[in-house]
Design a protein around this motif. Structure first.
Motif, PDB file in Angstrom:
ATOM      1  N   LYS A   1       0.816  -1.206   0.000  1.00  0.00           N
ATOM      2  CA  LYS A   1       0.000   0.000   0.000  1.00  0.00           C
ATOM      3  C   LYS A   1       0.853   1.261   0.000  1.00  0.00           C
ATOM      4  CE  LYS A   1      -0.682  -0.043   5.041  1.00  0.00           C
ATOM      5  NZ  LYS A   1      -1.671  -0.232   6.125  1.00  0.00           N
ATOM      6  N   PHE A   2       2.157   1.100   0.251  1.00  0.00           N
ATOM      7  CA  PHE A   2       3.058   2.243   0.205  1.00  0.00           C
ATOM      8  C   PHE A   2       3.658   2.358  -1.198  1.00  0.00           C
ATOM      9  CE2 PHE A   2       3.198   0.725   4.621  1.00  0.00           C
ATOM     10  CZ  PHE A   2       2.691   1.862   5.248  1.00  0.00           C
ATOM     11  N   PRO A   3       3.572   3.542  -1.809  1.00  0.00           N
ATOM     12  CA  PRO A   3       4.072   3.719  -3.174  1.00  0.00           C
ATOM     13  C   PRO A   3       5.545   3.314  -3.304  1.00  0.00           C
ATOM     14  CG  PRO A   3       2.825   5.640  -2.453  1.00  0.00           C
ATOM     15  CD  PRO A   3       2.990   4.764  -1.254  1.00  0.00           C
ATOM     16  N   LEU A   4       5.860   2.698  -4.401  1.00  0.00           N
ATOM     17  CA  LEU A   4       7.228   2.329  -4.800  1.00  0.00           C
ATOM     18  C   LEU A   4       7.793   1.113  -4.067  1.00  0.00           C
ATOM     19  CD1 LEU A   4       8.923   5.883  -4.810  1.00  0.00           C
ATOM     20  CD2 LEU A   4       7.406   4.889  -6.537  1.00  0.00           C
ATOM     21  N   ILE A   5       7.202   0.737  -2.922  1.00  0.00           N
ATOM     22  CA  ILE A   5       7.838  -0.253  -2.067  1.00  0.00           C
ATOM     23  C   ILE A   5       7.844  -1.648  -2.694  1.00  0.00           C
ATOM     24  CG2 ILE A   5       7.742  -1.393   0.178  1.00  0.00           C
ATOM     25  CD1 ILE A   5       8.680   1.513   0.236  1.00  0.00           C
ATOM     26  N   ASN A   6       6.811  -1.959  -3.448  1.00  0.00           N
ATOM     27  CA  ASN A   6       6.730  -3.303  -4.011  1.00  0.00           C
ATOM     28  C   ASN A   6       7.976  -3.636  -4.837  1.00  0.00           C
ATOM     29  OD1 ASN A   6       5.605  -5.808  -4.735  1.00  0.00           O
ATOM     30  ND2 ASN A   6       4.706  -4.944  -6.590  1.00  0.00           N
ATOM     31  N   ARG A   7       8.358  -2.725  -5.715  1.00  0.00           N
ATOM     32  CA  ARG A   7       9.542  -2.973  -6.540  1.00  0.00           C
ATOM     33  C   ARG A   7      10.809  -3.017  -5.688  1.00  0.00           C
ATOM     34  NH1 ARG A   7      11.780  -3.023 -11.487  1.00  0.00           N
ATOM     35  NH2 ARG A   7      13.941  -2.288 -11.590  1.00  0.00           N
ATOM     36  N   ILE A   8      10.919  -2.113  -4.731  1.00  0.00           N
ATOM     37  CA  ILE A   8      12.126  -2.029  -3.912  1.00  0.00           C
ATOM     38  C   ILE A   8      12.385  -3.339  -3.178  1.00  0.00           C
ATOM     39  CG2 ILE A   8      13.155  -0.913  -1.890  1.00  0.00           C
ATOM     40  CD1 ILE A   8      11.685   1.673  -2.789  1.00  0.00           C
ATOM     41  N   VAL A   9      11.379  -3.844  -2.468  1.00  0.00           N
ATOM     42  CA  VAL A   9      11.598  -5.055  -1.677  1.00  0.00           C
ATOM     43  C   VAL A   9      11.787  -6.279  -2.566  1.00  0.00           C
ATOM     44  CG1 VAL A   9      10.423  -4.148   0.358  1.00  0.00           C
ATOM     45  CG2 VAL A   9       9.109  -5.429  -1.335  1.00  0.00           C
ATOM     46  N   ARG A  10      11.152  -6.268  -3.738  1.00  0.00           N
ATOM     47  CA  ARG A  10      11.321  -7.400  -4.658  1.00  0.00           C
ATOM     48  C   ARG A  10      12.750  -7.447  -5.192  1.00  0.00           C
ATOM     49  NH1 ARG A  10      10.560  -7.461 -10.032  1.00  0.00           N
ATOM     50  NH2 ARG A  10       9.401  -5.498  -9.973  1.00  0.00           N
ATOM     51  N   ILE A  11      13.276  -6.297  -5.627  1.00  0.00           N
ATOM     52  CA  ILE A  11      14.640  -6.251  -6.143  1.00  0.00           C
ATOM     53  C   ILE A  11      15.641  -6.539  -5.023  1.00  0.00           C
ATOM     54  CG2 ILE A  11      16.388  -4.788  -7.219  1.00  0.00           C
ATOM     55  CD1 ILE A  11      14.137  -5.680  -9.096  1.00  0.00           C
ATOM     56  N   ALA A  12      15.307  -6.147  -3.797  1.00  0.00           N
ATOM     57  CA  ALA A  12      16.195  -6.401  -2.658  1.00  0.00           C
ATOM     58  C   ALA A  12      16.219  -7.872  -2.262  1.00  0.00           C
ATOM     59  CB  ALA A  12      15.772  -5.556  -1.467  1.00  0.00           C
ATOM     60  N   GLY A  13      15.269  -8.662  -2.781  1.00  0.00           N
ATOM     61  CA  GLY A  13      15.291 -10.098  -2.526  1.00  0.00           C
ATOM     62  C   GLY A  13      14.205 -10.596  -1.604  1.00  0.00           C
ATOM     63  N   ALA A  14      13.144  -9.815  -1.411  1.00  0.00           N
ATOM     64  CA  ALA A  14      12.074 -10.230  -0.513  1.00  0.00           C
ATOM     65  C   ALA A  14      11.082 -11.145  -1.222  1.00  0.00           C
ATOM     66  CB  ALA A  14      11.337  -9.010   0.028  1.00  0.00           C
ATOM     67  N   THR A  15      10.347 -11.915  -0.416  1.00  0.00           N
ATOM     68  CA  THR A  15       9.231 -12.722  -0.896  1.00  0.00           C
ATOM     69  C   THR A  15       7.955 -12.122  -0.348  1.00  0.00           C
ATOM     70  OG1 THR A  15      10.570 -14.725  -0.908  1.00  0.00           O
ATOM     71  CG2 THR A  15       8.186 -15.007  -0.913  1.00  0.00           C
ATOM     72  N   MET A  16       7.026 -11.752  -1.211  1.00  0.00           N
ATOM     73  CA  MET A  16       5.786 -11.136  -0.771  1.00  0.00           C
ATOM     74  C   MET A  16       4.743 -12.215  -0.503  1.00  0.00           C
ATOM     75  SD  MET A  16       6.669  -7.974  -0.904  1.00  0.00           S
ATOM     76  CE  MET A  16       5.129  -7.108  -0.707  1.00  0.00           C
ATOM     77  N   VAL A  17       4.171 -12.220   0.692  1.00  0.00           N
ATOM     78  CA  VAL A  17       3.093 -13.145   1.036  1.00  0.00           C
ATOM     79  C   VAL A  17       1.904 -12.347   1.544  1.00  0.00           C
ATOM     80  CG1 VAL A  17       4.670 -15.030   1.583  1.00  0.00           C
ATOM     81  CG2 VAL A  17       3.937 -13.495   3.389  1.00  0.00           C
ATOM     82  N   ASN A  18       0.698 -12.890   1.366  1.00  0.00           N
ATOM     83  CA  ASN A  18      -0.461 -12.124   1.795  1.00  0.00           C
ATOM     84  C   ASN A  18      -0.741 -12.320   3.276  1.00  0.00           C
ATOM     85  OD1 ASN A  18      -2.080 -14.433   2.224  1.00  0.00           O
ATOM     86  ND2 ASN A  18      -2.842 -14.409   0.119  1.00  0.00           N
ATOM     87  N   SER A  19      -1.722 -11.594   3.774  1.00  0.00           N
ATOM     88  CA  SER A  19      -1.970 -11.568   5.216  1.00  0.00           C
ATOM     89  C   SER A  19      -2.446 -12.893   5.771  1.00  0.00           C
ATOM     90  CB  SER A  19      -3.007 -10.477   5.546  1.00  0.00           C
ATOM     91  OG  SER A  19      -4.219 -10.738   4.854  1.00  0.00           O
ATOM     92  N   GLN A  20      -2.865 -13.792   4.891  1.00  0.00           N
ATOM     93  CA  GLN A  20      -3.299 -15.110   5.338  1.00  0.00           C
ATOM     94  C   GLN A  20      -2.196 -16.155   5.242  1.00  0.00           C
ATOM     95  OE1 GLN A  20      -6.237 -15.486   6.829  1.00  0.00           O
ATOM     96  NE2 GLN A  20      -6.387 -13.279   6.537  1.00  0.00           N
ATOM     97  N   GLY A  21      -0.985 -15.692   4.868  1.00  0.00           N
ATOM     98  CA  GLY A  21       0.138 -16.613   4.811  1.00  0.00           C
ATOM     99  C   GLY A  21       0.311 -17.327   3.485  1.00  0.00           C
ATOM    100  N   ASN A  22      -0.554 -17.007   2.493  1.00  0.00           N
ATOM    101  CA  ASN A  22      -0.410 -17.609   1.177  1.00  0.00           C
ATOM    102  C   ASN A  22       0.426 -16.693   0.293  1.00  0.00           C
ATOM    103  OD1 ASN A  22      -2.260 -19.724   1.820  1.00  0.00           O
ATOM    104  ND2 ASN A  22      -3.925 -18.256   1.543  1.00  0.00           N
ATOM    105  N   THR A  23       1.165 -17.255  -0.650  1.00  0.00           N
ATOM    106  CA  THR A  23       1.981 -16.433  -1.520  1.00  0.00           C
ATOM    107  C   THR A  23       1.104 -15.665  -2.492  1.00  0.00           C
ATOM    108  OG1 THR A  23       2.238 -18.352  -2.943  1.00  0.00           O
ATOM    109  CG2 THR A  23       4.010 -17.903  -1.402  1.00  0.00           C
ATOM    110  N   THR A  24       1.599 -14.510  -2.952  1.00  0.00           N
ATOM    111  CA  THR A  24       0.824 -13.684  -3.868  1.00  0.00           C
ATOM    112  C   THR A  24       0.762 -14.295  -5.255  1.00  0.00           C
ATOM    113  OG1 THR A  24       2.814 -12.408  -4.310  1.00  0.00           O
ATOM    114  CG2 THR A  24       1.339 -11.560  -2.635  1.00  0.00           C
ATOM    115  N   ALA A  25       1.658 -15.224  -5.567  1.00  0.00           N
ATOM    116  CA  ALA A  25       1.609 -15.909  -6.854  1.00  0.00           C
ATOM    117  C   ALA A  25       1.975 -17.372  -6.609  1.00  0.00           C
ATOM    118  CB  ALA A  25       2.595 -15.276  -7.833  1.00  0.00           C
TER     119      ALA A  25
END
Length: 241
Positions: free
Chosen positions: A100-124
């Motif tokens: 929900k914070f602008p720009l952050i999605n790309r930053i954390v992805r390039i930094a090597g993060a794995t994005m998961v949703n609030s229920q613990g399931n992966t976004t993809a």
């Protein structure tokens, strides 16, 4: 007034660093981005101490450049930045609420993060598996919040299976991490409370434990020590009142 000043600085600093990191995310190397993110984390820790009056005490031995898994209690927005400041470059599993914070999605992805949703399931589909595969051979900690979200003081949420999947696949030790930071900066609250906050690295759990034993030992370690730290912090508040 102290909280008002700190919050203004926090969001202002975060905006400047977000824009800087977004620019760095387009470089072909991740090192400048990661170093800037760690610099941001140290800046937030400094500001918490000298403006909000929140002094961070680290107990135990933080791993730096070690292939371990950090399974931490999550009570505050400040948990992530402080872990970066303490442990350096981290391969972290992060809730997609940060999107929900602008720009952050790309930053954390390039930094090597794995994005998961609030229920613990992966976004993809396969995202967590891909992150585990990328972690083979890396000498840096993986940070995961087993409860999958922010917990209030005294609250224990269900520990999710993602932490065991990483533990089982990579066969790495898991270091439980307890905290009482929520006493000073609770979840997303605007109001901050001056005083000492503790982040404690506990004895590691060895690889190879069965799922039920591992999950119970992890939860017992994190929650028991977190409750003790909360009691310690509340006693300090009462003595200072």
């Amino acid at each position: 007034m102290r909280s008002f000043i700190f919050n203004g600085l926090f969001w202002g600093i975060s905006a400047v660093f977000a824009l800087t990191c977004y620019g760095l995310s387009w470089l072909p190397w991740r090192t400048p981005l990661v170093k800037t993110m760690i610099g941001y984390a140290h800046t937030i820790r400094f500001t918490m101490h000298w403006v909000a009056g929140i002094k961070i005490e680290v107990r135990g031995t933080p791993p730096k450049g070690q292939p371990v898994i950090l399974a931490a209690k999550h009570q505050s927005y400040a948990d992530g930045p402080l872990m970066l400041a303490i442990s350096g470059d981290i391969n972290f599993v992060i809730g997609n609420g940060i999107e929900k914070f602008p720009l952050i999605n790309r930053i954390v992805r390039i930094a090597g993060a794995t994005m998961v949703n609030s229920q613990g399931n992966t976004t993809a589909p396969g995202a967590l598996e891909d992150a585990i595969a990328r972690s083979h051979g890396e000498n840096r900690p993986i940070l995961i919040y087993p409860e999958g979200g922010l917990a209030a003081i005294g609250e224990t949420k269900r520990y999710r299976k993602g932490v065991y999947k990483i533990y089982q696949t990579l066969e790495r030790p898991v270091i439980p991490v307890a905290t009482n930071l929520g006493l000073r900066w609770q979840q997303e609250d605007w109001e901050k409370s001056p005083g000492k906050a503790v982040i404690e690295f506990l004895d590691p759990l060895p690889p190879g434990l069965p799922r039920e034993i591992f999950m119970q030992r992890l939860q017992d370690a994190v929650e028991t020590r977190t409750r003790a730290l909360e009691a310690e912090g509340q006693t300090f508040q009462e003595e200072m009142a």
